[in-house]
Design a protein around this motif. Structure first.
Motif, PDB file in Angstrom:
ATOM      1  N   SER A 158      -1.589   9.727  11.077  1.00  0.00           N
ATOM      2  CA  SER A 158      -2.830   9.367  10.840  1.00  0.00           C
ATOM      3  C   SER A 158      -3.176   9.571   9.285  1.00  0.00           C
ATOM      4  N   ALA A 159      -3.457   8.189   8.763  1.00  0.00           N
ATOM      5  CA  ALA A 159      -4.082   8.407   7.324  1.00  0.00           C
ATOM      6  C   ALA A 159      -4.834   7.134   7.086  1.00  0.00           C
ATOM      7  N   GLY A 160      -5.500   7.153   5.787  1.00  0.00           N
ATOM      8  CA  GLY A 160      -6.469   5.713   5.136  1.00  0.00           C
ATOM      9  C   GLY A 160      -7.679   6.022   5.448  1.00  0.00           C
ATOM     10  N   THR A 168      -8.191  18.184   8.106  1.00  0.00           N
ATOM     11  CA  THR A 168      -7.135  17.207   8.046  1.00  0.00           C
ATOM     12  C   THR A 168      -5.667  18.547   7.647  1.00  0.00           C
ATOM     13  N   ASP A 173     -13.241  12.538  -3.102  1.00  0.00           N
ATOM     14  CA  ASP A 173     -14.211  12.690  -1.457  1.00  0.00           C
ATOM     15  C   ASP A 173     -14.853  14.323  -1.462  1.00  0.00           C
ATOM     16  N   ASP A 215      -2.852  14.270  11.004  1.00  0.00           N
ATOM     17  CA  ASP A 215      -3.127  13.395  10.027  1.00  0.00           C
ATOM     18  C   ASP A 215      -2.296  14.224   8.698  1.00  0.00           C
ATOM     19  N   PHE A 273       0.432  -0.922   0.056  1.00  0.00           N
ATOM     20  CA  PHE A 273      -0.261  -0.042  -0.348  1.00  0.00           C
ATOM     21  C   PHE A 273       0.861   1.017   0.274  1.00  0.00           C
ATOM     22  N   THR A 274       0.884   2.340  -0.910  1.00  0.00           N
ATOM     23  CA  THR A 274       1.506   3.131  -0.935  1.00  0.00           C
ATOM     24  C   THR A 274       1.806   3.663   0.459  1.00  0.00           C
ATOM     25  N   ILE A 293      -4.211  13.265   4.363  1.00  0.00           N
ATOM     26  CA  ILE A 293      -5.127  12.936   3.528  1.00  0.00           C
ATOM     27  C   ILE A 293      -3.953  12.121   2.486  1.00  0.00           C
ATOM     28  N   GLY A 294      -3.947  11.182   1.903  1.00  0.00           N
ATOM     29  CA  GLY A 294      -3.773  10.272   0.319  1.00  0.00           C
ATOM     30  C   GLY A 294      -3.905   9.832  -0.134  1.00  0.00           C
ATOM     31  N   ALA A 295      -3.723   9.532  -1.167  1.00  0.00           N
ATOM     32  CA  ALA A 295      -4.270   8.238  -2.718  1.00  0.00           C
ATOM     33  C   ALA A 295      -3.641   8.089  -3.068  1.00  0.00           C
ATOM     34  N   THR A 296      -3.670   5.948  -3.484  1.00  0.00           N
ATOM     35  CA  THR A 296      -2.678   5.532  -4.315  1.00  0.00           C
ATOM     36  C   THR A 296      -2.483   5.958  -5.523  1.00  0.00           C
ATOM     37  N   GLU A 297      -3.737   6.847  -6.058  1.00  0.00           N
ATOM     38  CA  GLU A 297      -3.433   8.000  -7.733  1.00  0.00           C
ATOM     39  C   GLU A 297      -2.447   9.023  -6.875  1.00  0.00           C
ATOM     40  N   LEU A 327       0.011   8.645  -5.143  1.00  0.00           N
ATOM     41  CA  LEU A 327       1.025   8.269  -4.290  1.00  0.00           C
ATOM     42  C   LEU A 327       1.251   8.117  -2.881  1.00  0.00           C
TER      43      LEU A 327
HETATM   44  C1  3UK Z   1      -9.289   8.572   2.310  1.00  0.00           C
HETATM   45  C2  3UK Z   1      -8.465   9.873   3.792  1.00  0.00           C
HETATM   46  C3  3UK Z   1      -9.658  11.397   5.405  1.00  0.00           C
HETATM   47  C4  3UK Z   1      -9.871   9.491   1.261  1.00  0.00           C
HETATM   48  C5  3UK Z   1      -3.293   6.247   1.176  1.00  0.00           C
HETATM   49  C6  3UK Z   1      -2.215   8.059   2.502  1.00  0.00           C
HETATM   50  O1  3UK Z   1      -5.480   6.229   1.532  1.00  0.00           O
HETATM   51  C7  3UK Z   1      -5.132   6.031   0.891  1.00  0.00           C
HETATM   52  O2  3UK Z   1      -5.237   5.752  -0.268  1.00  0.00           O
HETATM   53  P1  3UK Z   1      -6.349   4.491  -1.193  1.00  0.00           P
HETATM   54  O3  3UK Z   1      -6.097   5.358  -2.711  1.00  0.00           O
HETATM   55  O4  3UK Z   1      -7.594   5.857  -0.636  1.00  0.00           O
HETATM   56  C8  3UK Z   1      -7.506   7.078  -1.215  1.00  0.00           C
HETATM   57  C9  3UK Z   1      -8.986   7.819  -0.231  1.00  0.00           C
HETATM   58  O5  3UK Z   1      -8.790   7.344   1.231  1.00  0.00           O
HETATM   59  N1  3UK Z   1      -8.477   8.788   2.636  1.00  0.00           N
HETATM   60  C10 3UK Z   1      -7.327   8.880   2.700  1.00  0.00           C
HETATM   61  N2  3UK Z   1      -6.508   9.702   3.999  1.00  0.00           N
HETATM   62  C11 3UK Z   1      -7.792   9.830   4.150  1.00  0.00           C
HETATM   63  N3  3UK Z   1     -10.219  10.822   4.112  1.00  0.00           N
HETATM   64  N4  3UK Z   1      -8.565  11.920   5.793  1.00  0.00           N
HETATM   65  C12 3UK Z   1      -7.015  11.170   5.406  1.00  0.00           C
HETATM   66  N5  3UK Z   1      -6.304  11.689   6.227  1.00  0.00           N
HETATM   67  O6  3UK Z   1     -11.390   9.296   0.854  1.00  0.00           O
HETATM   68  C13 3UK Z   1      -8.773   8.883  -0.198  1.00  0.00           C
HETATM   69  O7  3UK Z   1      -9.588   9.593  -1.477  1.00  0.00           O
HETATM   70  O8  3UK Z   1      -6.162   3.696  -0.935  1.00  0.00           O
HETATM   71  C14 3UK Z   1      -3.083   7.611   1.982  1.00  0.00           C
HETATM   72  C15 3UK Z   1      -1.014   7.613   1.813  1.00  0.00           C
HETATM   73  C16 3UK Z   1      -1.238   7.112   0.325  1.00  0.00           C
HETATM   74  C17 3UK Z   1      -2.528   6.192   0.677  1.00  0.00           C
HETATM   75  N6  3UK Z   1      -1.864   5.472  -0.777  1.00  0.00           N
END
Ligand code: 3UK
Length: 513
Positions: free
Chosen positions: A287-289, A334, A390, A310, A219-220, A312-316, A318
């Motif tokens: 904290s993330a995810g 956040t 989101d 806190d 998981f990135t 927020i990240g996403a696989t898209e 990175l």
């Molecule tokens: C949600 C959050 C609120 C949000 C990720 C850190 O979670 C990660 O990647 P994914 O592709 O999911 C992305 C989606 O997860 N999300 C993640 N962090 C938060 N929502 N507050 C947060 N702090 O919906 C986002 O669009 O599984 C997290 C680093 C790398 C990652 N790939």
């Protein structure tokens, strides 16, 4: 953030060879349950594996290598070796089954597999369905055909393949909750970018830092936080396979970890146990995810004295693109786009929304979404802006406040209700440990708010308690948001990355009507 890199760039060389040459040869790089390696020792393993990829598997630059293993030192070495050999890493979550792995083999056109011996079964099933040309090698294994045995016969040094900064080095599959999995492609340069953004600006990483946490390297979030970031700064990573809240606390104390990465649900369960452990080494917790509820931030801070970072990240994307640390933290928000990234809120007419309006989060920066042959690219990226799915608000000071996943907004009798806001309110109640709030189909109101609640151990879920929780929510947030239905559960469905599976709850809710 000065994010410029040479045109020829191999991220494994940057993260490993250059650190060894730059004075970190004898510094600890990775601690695992059974082994600890210095940077020099890690480099040697990586180089031997790269030789195996080239000589035994006959791989050439650009080939795709599926990786499969829990968090352990050999899994980390395999990722770096794939890059050093100029190949593309396709990491897979340990919990995936043969069917899901076969889909990934097909979508990513996988050429070879490196798999931990204990996860053999499902990949063998997948390869029977979807053949992999160069076959598989198994690590953390004994025997003449194990990766370790082949490595032993190789030279300890390998000349890295001279890759372009814009060669793809990883195909990360999204932990998507519904639909066909999506592969996201990222370049060697993108790996350097994430190392030079979040950990530099928010964590101020030093070589003396010791990283620990739970997210899988597949998981990135985990790949960055538990391997790439520590290496970039000459710091050290603790990689442990089996994690529970109690084990993570014990490991923090044992390894004197300074930086912890995990998801909100882990912090929630660790807070009440924190006093049983010496956590004095810990200085930063990330904290993330999924969204961090205010109650979780507060209980963690009360238990440890640490202000949660806190992000927020996403696989898209990175890794993390909106966050806040230190005095910049605004509890409940956040944070702000981290240096290098921009964000805005898009309203229902596609216009940029001002403060206080709930809309779709759009982000832009040095990393972004590149789906592997998927028409959903056009849904995620509009004019260079990434739409993460989101719903957010921005305030007058530029802080971003999470509302819900766009598809998780509940519409009840014309009101827009964000499930996570109701969850936050419920989590403030002392008898609630976990909860998930979804919309439940309702003839009169379209949907009603339904809360699945896990109570503190030893508490019974009675109709009286349900009523008390409803009244509690009405006193905490606008009364129309209160859960008209409450169901008590002993646990909630979660993904391997710690996310609540709201779609499973929604299916249950629909089935009931
Ligand atoms: C949600 C959050 C609120 C949000 C990720 C850190 O979670 C990660 O990647 P994914 O592709 O999911 C992305 C989606 O997860 N999300 C993640 N962090 C938060 N929502 N507050 C947060 N702090 O919906 C986002 O669009 O599984 C997290 C680093 C790398 C990652 N790939």
């Amino acid at each position: 953030a000065e994010l410029s890199y040479p045109d020829r760039l191999n991220c494994a060389v940057e993260l490993l060879d250059k650190m060894v040459a730059g004075g970190h040869a004898q510094s600890p790089a990775i601690h695992g349950a059974d082994a600890s390696w210095t940077y020099q020792q890690l480099l040697e393993k990586v180089d031997r594996i790269a030789h195996v990829l080239k000589d035994d598997l006959k791989l050439v630059p650009g080939n795709r290598v599926l990786l499969r293993g829990a968090n352990n030192p050999m899994m980390a070495a395999c990722v770096l070796a794939v890059w050093k050999a100029g190949c593309i890493a396709v990491p897979t979550m340990p919990l995936l089954r043969a069917k899901e792995l076969a889909t990934i083999i097909d979508l990513a056109k996988v050429d070879a597999v490196l798999c931990a011996d204990d996860l053999k079964e499902e990949i063998a099933g997948a390869m029977a369905k979807s053949p992999v040309p160069a076959g598989a090698l198994y690590f953390n294994a004994a025997g003449a055909d194990a990766l370790e045995a082949l490595m032993a016969a190789k030279p300890a040094s390998f000349d890295a393949v001279d890759t372009s900064a814009e060669d793809v080095c990883i195909i990360g599959f999204t932990s998507g909750t519904t639909g066909r999995p999506k592969g996201t492609m990222h370049f060697h340069r993108d790996i350097m970018v994430i190392c030079d953004c979040f950990p530099r600006s928010m964590l101020k990483v030093q070589a003396s830092d010791i990283f620990i946490g739970t997210p899988p390297l597949a998981f990135t979030f985990g790949l960055g936080g538990l391997l790439l970031f520590p290496l970039r700064y000459g710091a050290c990573a603790v990689l442990l396979e089996k994690m529970t809240p109690a084990l993570l606390l014990a490991a923090i104390a044992r390894y004197r970890a300074t930086i912890c990465f995990t998801a909100p649900t882990f912090y929630r369960q660790m807070a009440p146990l924190a006093h049983e452990h010496d956590l004095s080494s810990l200085t930063r917790t990330v904290s993330a995810g999924e969204a961090l509820p205010l109650a979780t931030r507060i209980s963690w801070q009360q238990a440890t004295g640490l202000a949660m970072i806190d992000g927020i990240g996403a696989t898209e994307m990175l890794h993390i693109f909106i966050s806040a640390a230190g005095d910049d933290i605004r509890p409940g928000a956040t944070g702000k786009p981290i240096p290098g990234y921009q964000a805005c809120i898009i309203d229902e007419n596609g216009e940029q929304a001002g403060p206080g309006v709930t809309g779709r989060l759009a982000v832009k920066g040095p990393t972004g979404c590149r789906y592997l042959a998927d028409p959903r690219q056009a849904d995620y990226v509009h004019n260079g802006w990434n739409l993460t799915g989101d719903a957010y608000q921005v305030d007058a000071d530029g802080y971003y406040w999470y509302q819900a996943r766009t598809d998780d907004m509940i519409i009840s009798a014309g009101y827009n209700i964000a499930g996570p806001e109701v969850e936050d309110a419920l989590l403030l109640h002392p008898l609630v440990t976990e909860c998930g709030v979804v919309g439940c189909p309702d003839e009169e109101r379209g949907q009603v708010v339904l809360a699945y609640v896990v109570l503190k151990a030893g508490t019974e879920g009675t109709p009286e308690l349900a009523k008390e929780l409803q009244d509690f929510v009405k006193r905490t947030v606008a009364p129309y948001k209160y859960p008209r239905k409450i169901e008590f559960r002993s646990s909630l469905p979660r993904t391997g990355t710690g996310k609540l599976q709201r779609f499973v709850l929604r299916q249950e809710a629909t089935g009931q009507n």
